[in-house]
Design an enzyme around this catalytic site. Structure first.
Site, PDB file in Angstrom:
ATOM      1  N   MET A  27      58.161  39.203  33.582  1.00 52.88           N
ATOM      2  CA  MET A  27      58.634  38.955  32.218  1.00 52.88           C
ATOM      3  C   MET A  27      59.199  40.254  31.627  1.00 52.88           C
ATOM      4  SD  MET A  27      56.242  36.033  30.589  1.00 52.88           S
ATOM      5  CE  MET A  27      54.925  37.073  30.022  1.00 52.88           C
ATOM      6  N   LEU A  30      58.915  46.506  32.294  1.00 53.81           N
ATOM      7  CA  LEU A  30      58.300  46.832  33.584  1.00 53.81           C
ATOM      8  C   LEU A  30      57.455  48.096  33.532  1.00 53.81           C
ATOM      9  CD1 LEU A  30      61.402  46.101  35.831  1.00 53.81           C
ATOM     10  CD2 LEU A  30      59.567  44.541  35.141  1.00 53.81           C
ATOM     11  N   GLY A  33      52.986  48.687  37.855  1.00 50.35           N
ATOM     12  CA  GLY A  33      52.472  47.491  38.541  1.00 50.35           C
ATOM     13  C   GLY A  33      53.616  46.644  39.076  1.00 50.35           C
ATOM     14  N   HIS A  34      54.625  46.391  38.229  1.00 49.94           N
ATOM     15  CA  HIS A  34      55.780  45.598  38.682  1.00 49.94           C
ATOM     16  C   HIS A  34      56.548  46.348  39.776  1.00 49.94           C
ATOM     17  CE1 HIS A  34      55.485  44.321  34.307  1.00 49.94           C
ATOM     18  NE2 HIS A  34      55.402  43.172  34.926  1.00 49.94           N
ATOM     19  N   GLN A  58      54.955  29.460  28.404  1.00 55.76           N
ATOM     20  CA  GLN A  58      53.597  29.883  28.730  1.00 55.76           C
ATOM     21  C   GLN A  58      52.896  30.588  27.573  1.00 55.76           C
ATOM     22  OE1 GLN A  58      55.157  32.449  32.064  1.00 55.76           O
ATOM     23  NE2 GLN A  58      53.459  33.768  31.490  1.00 55.76           N
ATOM     24  N   ASP A 147      46.408  39.272  37.397  1.00 61.30           N
ATOM     25  CA  ASP A 147      46.382  37.924  36.814  1.00 61.30           C
ATOM     26  C   ASP A 147      45.745  36.994  37.846  1.00 61.30           C
ATOM     27  OD1 ASP A 147      47.755  38.507  34.314  1.00 61.30           O
ATOM     28  OD2 ASP A 147      49.457  38.979  35.590  1.00 61.30           O
ATOM     29  N   MET A 181      47.195  48.222  34.600  1.00 61.93           N
ATOM     30  CA  MET A 181      48.487  48.295  33.916  1.00 61.93           C
ATOM     31  C   MET A 181      48.887  46.915  33.418  1.00 61.93           C
ATOM     32  SD  MET A 181      50.747  51.105  35.775  1.00 61.93           S
ATOM     33  CE  MET A 181      50.046  52.714  36.107  1.00 61.93           C
ATOM     34  N   SER A 182      49.412  46.890  32.199  1.00 66.39           N
ATOM     35  CA  SER A 182      49.843  45.631  31.588  1.00 66.39           C
ATOM     36  C   SER A 182      50.865  45.960  30.513  1.00 66.39           C
ATOM     37  CB  SER A 182      48.643  44.934  30.945  1.00 66.39           C
ATOM     38  OG  SER A 182      49.080  43.949  30.037  1.00 66.39           O
ATOM     39  N   SER A 183      51.870  45.087  30.393  1.00 65.70           N
ATOM     40  CA  SER A 183      52.867  45.310  29.340  1.00 65.70           C
ATOM     41  C   SER A 183      52.209  45.256  27.970  1.00 65.70           C
ATOM     42  CB  SER A 183      53.961  44.241  29.411  1.00 65.70           C
ATOM     43  OG  SER A 183      54.516  44.226  30.706  1.00 65.70           O
TER      44      SER A 183
HETATM   45  O1  PAF Z   1      52.909  37.272  35.514  1.00 59.71           O
HETATM   46  C1  PAF Z   1      53.932  37.119  34.822  1.00 59.71           C
HETATM   47  O2  PAF Z   1      54.575  38.080  34.405  1.00 59.71           O
HETATM   48  C2  PAF Z   1      54.397  35.701  34.484  1.00 59.71           C
HETATM   49  O3  PAF Z   1      53.318  34.865  34.242  1.00 59.71           O
HETATM   50  C3  PAF Z   1      55.354  35.113  35.532  1.00 59.71           C
HETATM   51  C4  PAF Z   1      54.660  34.938  36.871  1.00 59.71           C
HETATM   52  C5  PAF Z   1      56.564  36.013  35.685  1.00 59.71           C
HETATM   53  C6  PAF Z   1      55.830  33.731  35.072  1.00 59.71           C
HETATM   54  O4  PAF Z   1      56.497  33.797  33.858  1.00 59.71           O
END
Ligand code: PAF
Length: 279
Positions: A27, A30, A33-34, A58, A147, A181-183
């Site tokens: 999402m 970044l 982690g990404h 979501q 997650d 790490m998390s946004s």
């Molecule tokens: O983990 C995330 O960033 C989101 O839940 C994902 C998997 C990109 C789906 O929108």
């Protein structure tokens, strides 16, 4: 690096990209982690597609969809550096065209934990991820263990619907002090940021107890809960010790289990987990 914003262009591009092809769904906004997911995808595949899409389906009505951090220019610069071939960044209208009415519901594994507290969240995740798999048709798809329930849901639906992509789960990337790490870490005040690594210390204590022979899931839960309740800036949402695949709560840790938690620090709701019992 090729930036694609429409579904039809992405479907055409996937036919030209050398195989195997790895997909890293994100999402955006970044962080390391990404980038670790992108590096694993780069290492394993001939082509890498990263998607950047803040998925409205979501987020609950009182959640942070509108204020979720976004910085497309910075994200693109970071992905270019990682050697990503293609970025797929569709608009909401492109992913959810007028009249959109088809959703993916994964049962049971979504009943507890995040699923119970964020109604509709996993329906949104499962729907968008299924759509990304359909559009990109990746050989492998990369998700972070942070997650943990999302991983269990995506694994389940990939098997159930024969989605034909290998799910690769990448260990949680942490700051030097252990904070996952998390946004959403940008929501933490300096004092909350300083306190937040205690989540990983509490999970680490549960892992140590398991290594020392404790198999009573309630004792592990109580230990983690006690440590979190001792932190004045933290408000505990849940601590769980559950079967790692089904997420059914356990009495005895006699199989791979996920010790997970959700804790609120002011504006930020943080989740984290460790997996025990897989050795
Ligand atoms: O983990 C995330 O960033 C989101 O839940 C994902 C998997 C990109 C789906 O929108």
């Amino acid at each position: 690096m090729n930036l694609i914003t429409t579904v039809s262009e992405m479907m055409a591009a996937r036919e030209r990209l050398p195989r195997p092809l790895g997909l890293v769904p994100t999402m955006g906004y970044l962080h390391e982690g990404h980038l670790t997911l992108a590096r694993w995808a780069r290492r394993d595949n001939q082509s890498v597609v990263t998607s950047i899409f803040v998925n409205p389906a979501q987020f609950g009505p009182s959640e942070d969809f509108a204020s979720y951090p976004r910085d497309m220019e910075r994200d693109l610069a970071m992905l270019r550096q990682e050697g990503v071939d293609t970025v797929f960044a569709p608009t909401v209208e492109e992913m959810y065209p007028q009249g959109f009415s088809t959703y993916v519901n994964v049962e049971r594994v979504t009943d507890a934990l995040e699923g119970a507290r964020r109604p509709g969240h996993f329906r949104g995740v499962a729907t968008v991820v299924t759509k990304l798999f359909t559009i990109v048709q990746p050989d492998r798809s990369y998700f972070g263990q942070k997650d943990g329930q999302q991983v269990a849901v995506i694994r389940r639906m990939t098997v159930d619907l024969a989605l034909g992509t290998e799910i690769v789960v990448v260990p949680t990337v942490r700051e030097a002090d252990g904070l996952a790490m998390s946004s959403r870490n940008v929501y933490l005040t300096p004092a909350e940021r300083q306190a937040a690594p205690m989540l990983y210390r509490a999970l680490g204590r549960a892992r140590e107890m398991y290594r020392d022979g404790v198999r009573d899931a309630r004792a592990l839960r109580q230990q983690v809960e006690g440590m979190i309740r001792a932190e004045p800036l933290a408000t505990l949402d849940y601590v769980s010790v559950a079967d790692a695949a089904t997420l059914q709560e356990l009495e005895t840790v006699d199989r791979p289990a996920m010790v997970s938690l959700a804790v609120r620090f002011g504006r930020a709701r943080l989740i984290d987990n460790v997996v025990i019992g897989q050795d």
